[in-house]
Design a protein around this motif. Structure first.
Motif, PDB file in Angstrom:
ATOM      1  N   ASN A 116      -2.394  10.348 -11.359  1.00 40.12           N
ATOM      2  CA  ASN A 116      -1.599   9.425 -12.157  1.00 40.12           C
ATOM      3  C   ASN A 116      -1.108   8.305 -11.240  1.00 40.12           C
ATOM      4  O   ASN A 116      -0.487   8.574 -10.204  1.00 40.12           O
ATOM      5  CB  ASN A 116      -0.396  10.119 -12.807  1.00 40.12           C
ATOM      6  CG  ASN A 116      -0.814  11.168 -13.820  1.00 40.12           C
ATOM      7  OD1 ASN A 116      -1.933  11.128 -14.341  1.00 40.12           O
ATOM      8  ND2 ASN A 116       0.067  12.108 -14.092  1.00 40.12           N
ATOM      9  N   ARG A 117      -1.376   7.070 -11.636  1.00 39.76           N
ATOM     10  CA  ARG A 117      -0.953   5.928 -10.836  1.00 39.76           C
ATOM     11  C   ARG A 117      -0.366   4.866 -11.759  1.00 39.76           C
ATOM     12  O   ARG A 117      -0.961   4.533 -12.789  1.00 39.76           O
ATOM     13  CB  ARG A 117      -2.138   5.348 -10.064  1.00 39.76           C
ATOM     14  CG  ARG A 117      -1.756   4.241  -9.084  1.00 39.76           C
ATOM     15  CD  ARG A 117      -2.941   3.878  -8.227  1.00 39.76           C
ATOM     16  NE  ARG A 117      -4.041   3.349  -9.044  1.00 39.76           N
ATOM     17  CZ  ARG A 117      -5.273   3.175  -8.590  1.00 39.76           C
ATOM     18  NH1 ARG A 117      -5.591   3.526  -7.357  1.00 39.76           N
ATOM     19  NH2 ARG A 117      -6.206   2.684  -9.389  1.00 39.76           N
ATOM     20  N   GLU A 118       0.791   4.318 -11.376  1.00 37.86           N
ATOM     21  CA  GLU A 118       1.469   3.306 -12.166  1.00 37.86           C
ATOM     22  C   GLU A 118       1.928   2.176 -11.262  1.00 37.86           C
ATOM     23  O   GLU A 118       2.686   2.387 -10.315  1.00 37.86           O
ATOM     24  CB  GLU A 118       2.669   3.917 -12.899  1.00 37.86           C
ATOM     25  CG  GLU A 118       3.402   2.938 -13.801  1.00 37.86           C
ATOM     26  CD  GLU A 118       4.497   3.608 -14.604  1.00 37.86           C
ATOM     27  OE1 GLU A 118       5.312   2.884 -15.205  1.00 37.86           O
ATOM     28  OE2 GLU A 118       4.530   4.848 -14.630  1.00 37.86           O
ATOM     29  N   ASN A 119       1.449   0.953 -11.553  1.00 37.19           N
ATOM     30  CA  ASN A 119       1.767  -0.237 -10.758  1.00 37.19           C
ATOM     31  C   ASN A 119       1.496  -0.011  -9.274  1.00 37.19           C
ATOM     32  O   ASN A 119       2.287  -0.408  -8.410  1.00 37.19           O
ATOM     33  CB  ASN A 119       3.223  -0.656 -10.975  1.00 37.19           C
ATOM     34  CG  ASN A 119       3.474  -1.146 -12.390  1.00 37.19           C
ATOM     35  OD1 ASN A 119       2.590  -1.711 -13.040  1.00 37.19           O
ATOM     36  ND2 ASN A 119       4.684  -0.920 -12.884  1.00 37.19           N
ATOM     37  N   GLY A 120       0.378   0.637  -8.974  1.00 35.23           N
ATOM     38  CA  GLY A 120      -0.006   0.865  -7.593  1.00 35.23           C
ATOM     39  C   GLY A 120       0.683   2.028  -6.921  1.00 35.23           C
ATOM     40  O   GLY A 120       0.366   2.343  -5.764  1.00 35.23           O
ATOM     41  N   THR A 121       1.606   2.679  -7.601  1.00 30.06           N
ATOM     42  CA  THR A 121       2.331   3.816  -7.035  1.00 30.06           C
ATOM     43  C   THR A 121       1.781   5.112  -7.619  1.00 30.06           C
ATOM     44  O   THR A 121       1.702   5.261  -8.848  1.00 30.06           O
ATOM     45  CB  THR A 121       3.837   3.721  -7.322  1.00 30.06           C
ATOM     46  OG1 THR A 121       4.339   2.503  -6.768  1.00 30.06           O
ATOM     47  CG2 THR A 121       4.575   4.900  -6.710  1.00 30.06           C
ATOM     48  N   ILE A 122       1.415   6.033  -6.757  1.00 27.81           N
ATOM     49  CA  ILE A 122       0.872   7.315  -7.196  1.00 27.81           C
ATOM     50  C   ILE A 122       2.014   8.268  -7.524  1.00 27.81           C
ATOM     51  O   ILE A 122       2.881   8.534  -6.677  1.00 27.81           O
ATOM     52  CB  ILE A 122      -0.040   7.921  -6.118  1.00 27.81           C
ATOM     53  CG1 ILE A 122      -1.272   7.040  -5.915  1.00 27.81           C
ATOM     54  CG2 ILE A 122      -0.465   9.340  -6.506  1.00 27.81           C
ATOM     55  CD1 ILE A 122      -2.202   7.528  -4.822  1.00 27.81           C
TER      56      ILE A 122
END
Length: 288
Positions: A116-122
């Protein structure tokens, strides 16, 4: 007069053999040098025997012969969702499983990976591999098992966790509709870090687990497995690994199955991470 009779005899011998048959029988007549009944004669002076009639294959009950049982079965599942805009999201889930079943042995292995990754943050990057072998005893629900578990989690203080276990299983119910099996044993677990952390050591653990599967219809079923790992060196500490899914057969021709499920991981002493990690998923599975 004698010469005339002799000439007539010579002509007669030239047109027929001593058995009163034509000197050159027609092809296929079989009338050459005493051919046996049923044999035929071709223009190459070769006798041939007609092929025997095929014997019909009969089964006592009139049905087709039974196919040998299928020993190996497997499946692959995949799920993907994401979006781009104010928030860039990517969620990937991939899994596979393989089973081998004979009269005396059962083997099962499964692998599940989630990212899961959101805005480049895992926010999630983990993998779990389970493998278990069972030796069945004849005419008894008891069996011996050995198990291996390998776990990876990028967001915990450790990267890898290995577990080796062995013990006894008991099948309380096992038929075409329902499977309910429990197990108990012991083994050891070791945590390792690939990011420069201290080397781990083997920690003794017990294992208590169960499998519960039930088929509601030909197209719908429930499957689940739960394992609890109490620490034998630090009483009161334990781990839980559980997975459950509802399966819906979408296309029997391709073995396509829709799986809706959850996966639970709980550690009473997680270090820097959270004690409870609950994941839910919806994937497409293809069985083979």
């Amino acid at each position: 007069m004698f010469r005339g009779v002799l000439a007539i005899a010579i002509v007669a011998l030239g047109s027929s053999n001593s058995w009163g048959q034509p000197a050159t029988p027609p092809p296929g007549s079989g009338a050459y040098f005493g051919a046996a009944p049923g044999q035929t004669f071709d223009d190459k002076a070769v006798f041939t025997q007609p092929p025997p009639a095929p014997k019909p294959v009969t089964v006592p009950d009139g049905s087709l012969p039974a196919l040998p049982p299928k020993i190996w079965t497997g499946a692959v599942e995949f799920g993907l969702n994401g979006g781009q805009g104010d928030t860039n999201v990517l969620n990937i889930k991939f899994g596979t499983q393989l089973d081998r079943k004979t009269e005396r042995n059962l083997f099962h292995t499964d692998f599940l990976y989630a990212l899961n990754r959101e805005n480049g943050t895992i926010s999630q990057n983990q993998a779990l591999w389970n493998s278990r072998h069972e030796h069945l005893f004849t005419d008894t629900p008891w069996s011996l098992f050995s198990a291996l578990q390998i776990e990876y989690d990028q967001l915990r203080s450790y990267d890898l966790r290995f577990g080796l276990y062995g013990g006894l299983s008991y099948a309380w119910l096992n038929n075409d509709i329902t499977l309910f099996k429990t197990r108990a044993g012991a083994g050891a677990m070791r945590e390792m870090s690939t990011q420069g952390g201290p080397p781990g050591k083997w920690v003794p653990e017990a294992v208590l687990g169960m499998d519960l599967n039930h088929k509601f219809t030909e197209r719908q079923a429930f499957v689940s497995t739960v394992d609890v790992y109490p620490s034998l060196s630090n009483l009161g500490q334990y781990r839980v690994r559980a997975r459950a899914a509802y399966e819906i057969l979408v296309n029997p021709d391709y073995g396509m199955v829709l799986r809706l499920g959850i996966q639970e991981r709980y550690d009473s002493n997680p270090g820097e991470g959270q004690r409870n990690a609950l994941n839910y998923f919806a994937t497409l599975m293809f069985r083979f």
